[in-house]
Write an enzyme that holds these catalytic residues in place. Sequence first.
Site, PDB file in Angstrom:
ATOM      1  N   HIS A 178       3.774  -1.279  -4.644  1.00  0.00           N
ATOM      2  CA  HIS A 178       3.475  -2.634  -4.164  1.00  0.00           C
ATOM      3  C   HIS A 178       3.481  -2.613  -2.636  1.00  0.00           C
ATOM      4  O   HIS A 178       4.540  -2.490  -2.006  1.00  0.00           O
ATOM      5  CB  HIS A 178       4.527  -3.603  -4.719  1.00  0.00           C
ATOM      6  CG  HIS A 178       4.405  -4.992  -4.208  1.00  0.00           C
ATOM      7  ND1 HIS A 178       5.429  -5.915  -4.342  1.00  0.00           N
ATOM      8  CD2 HIS A 178       3.405  -5.657  -3.563  1.00  0.00           C
ATOM      9  CE1 HIS A 178       5.056  -7.063  -3.802  1.00  0.00           C
ATOM     10  NE2 HIS A 178       3.838  -6.922  -3.316  1.00  0.00           N
ATOM     11  N   HIS A 226       8.729   0.707 -10.031  1.00  0.00           N
ATOM     12  CA  HIS A 226       8.168  -0.159  -8.998  1.00  0.00           C
ATOM     13  C   HIS A 226       8.676   0.271  -7.624  1.00  0.00           C
ATOM     14  O   HIS A 226       9.888   0.373  -7.399  1.00  0.00           O
ATOM     15  CB  HIS A 226       8.578  -1.610  -9.266  1.00  0.00           C
ATOM     16  CG  HIS A 226       7.822  -2.607  -8.448  1.00  0.00           C
ATOM     17  ND1 HIS A 226       6.545  -3.020  -8.743  1.00  0.00           N
ATOM     18  CD2 HIS A 226       8.178  -3.294  -7.332  1.00  0.00           C
ATOM     19  CE1 HIS A 226       6.145  -3.909  -7.862  1.00  0.00           C
ATOM     20  NE2 HIS A 226       7.119  -4.086  -6.982  1.00  0.00           N
ATOM     21  N   ASP A 240       8.524  -0.707  -3.697  1.00  0.00           N
ATOM     22  CA  ASP A 240       8.206  -1.731  -2.706  1.00  0.00           C
ATOM     23  C   ASP A 240       8.071  -1.107  -1.327  1.00  0.00           C
ATOM     24  O   ASP A 240       9.024  -0.539  -0.795  1.00  0.00           O
ATOM     25  CB  ASP A 240       9.303  -2.796  -2.672  1.00  0.00           C
ATOM     26  CG  ASP A 240       9.264  -3.710  -3.875  1.00  0.00           C
ATOM     27  OD1 ASP A 240       8.182  -4.237  -4.187  1.00  0.00           O
ATOM     28  OD2 ASP A 240      10.317  -3.901  -4.519  1.00  0.00           O
ATOM     29  N   MET A 277       7.331  -1.930   2.554  1.00  0.00           N
ATOM     30  CA  MET A 277       7.320  -3.039   3.520  1.00  0.00           C
ATOM     31  C   MET A 277       7.213  -2.479   4.932  1.00  0.00           C
ATOM     32  O   MET A 277       7.848  -1.482   5.261  1.00  0.00           O
ATOM     33  CB  MET A 277       8.604  -3.864   3.400  1.00  0.00           C
ATOM     34  CG  MET A 277       8.947  -4.295   1.996  1.00  0.00           C
ATOM     35  SD  MET A 277      10.497  -5.227   1.957  1.00  0.00           S
ATOM     36  CE  MET A 277      10.870  -5.165   0.206  1.00  0.00           C
ATOM     37  N   ASP A 299       7.450 -10.464 -10.173  1.00  0.00           N
ATOM     38  CA  ASP A 299       8.435  -9.775  -9.343  1.00  0.00           C
ATOM     39  C   ASP A 299       9.242 -10.815  -8.589  1.00  0.00           C
ATOM     40  O   ASP A 299       8.699 -11.578  -7.798  1.00  0.00           O
ATOM     41  CB  ASP A 299       7.714  -8.847  -8.370  1.00  0.00           C
ATOM     42  CG  ASP A 299       8.662  -8.039  -7.493  1.00  0.00           C
ATOM     43  OD1 ASP A 299       9.891  -8.178  -7.644  1.00  0.00           O
ATOM     44  OD2 ASP A 299       8.163  -7.267  -6.656  1.00  0.00           O
ATOM     45  N   MET A 309       3.469  -4.305   0.625  1.00  0.00           N
ATOM     46  CA  MET A 309       3.712  -5.535   1.384  1.00  0.00           C
ATOM     47  C   MET A 309       3.508  -5.202   2.852  1.00  0.00           C
ATOM     48  O   MET A 309       4.442  -5.193   3.655  1.00  0.00           O
ATOM     49  CB  MET A 309       5.124  -6.064   1.106  1.00  0.00           C
ATOM     50  CG  MET A 309       5.283  -6.634  -0.283  1.00  0.00           C
ATOM     51  SD  MET A 309       6.983  -7.130  -0.670  1.00  0.00           S
ATOM     52  CE  MET A 309       7.585  -5.612  -1.403  1.00  0.00           C
TER      53      MET A 309
END
Length: 220
Positions: free
Chosen positions: A65, A32, A34, A36, A174, A67
Site C-alpha cells: 500500500h 500488508h 504500508d 509512507m 484498512d 501512501m
Amino acid sequence: MFKISPSILACDFANLEAEVSAMQRAGVEMVHVDVMDGHFVPNISIGLPVVASLRKKTALPLDVHLMISDPLTYAPQFCDMGADIVTFHVESESDPQAVIDAIRAKGKKCGMTIKPRTPAEALFPYLSQLDMVLVMTVEPGFGGQKFMADMCPKIEAVRRECGRLGVPMDIEVDGGIDERTVPAVVRAGANVFVAGSALFGKPDYAAAVAGLRAAAEGAL
C-alpha cells in the site's frame, strides 16, 4: 472469499521474518506492507529494501500500500522488489492512469485507494482496470486509530458500481479492523481485511486470525 492481510506496521520489526512466518502458519492469505513517505502522510515507515528482503522469506503475496506522493516513480520499483499487488492513492500527485499502466507493465496486480474524505466516485472511472479497491476506514498514516463506521456507505457504493459494471473486485478495508468492526464492513461488501494490532502482538496468532475470520463469516 474472505482474505486476511496482517499489517506489518504493527509487528515486531526486529523479528520481521519470524512474525510473518507465524502469520503464514496461522492461515492468512497475504501480508500488508504500508509504505509512507512523510509527505503524502505525516509518517515515514519502510521502503524498497524491506520489501525485497521480505520477498525472500515468505511465499505469501505481498500487498503493498503506497501512501506516497509519487507512486508513478516508485510503484514499478516495488513491483521489481517482489510486490504482488501494488495499491496507490487516487489523491496522489501522479496521473492515476499512468500508474495503473506502469504496474500492469510489470505484470503485477493493481489496486487503488481513497482517503476518508474522498468520495467513492473518484474510483469509478478506473474500476474496470483494477484488481482491488482499498477503502480506508481511518485517516492513513498511523496505526491504532478508531474505526470510522461512516465509511461503510463508500464500500457499498463501490460494490454496487462493480456489480453494475460486471467487474469482479476485491474490496479491502484498512483501519481499526477487528472482530468487533469486521461484521459491518462485510455487510457493506468488503472481503479483504487489513488488521494490525488485532493480530500482531496477540499471544496466539492462529486464534486471533481464526477469530477475525469467524467474525467475518458470521456477518453473512
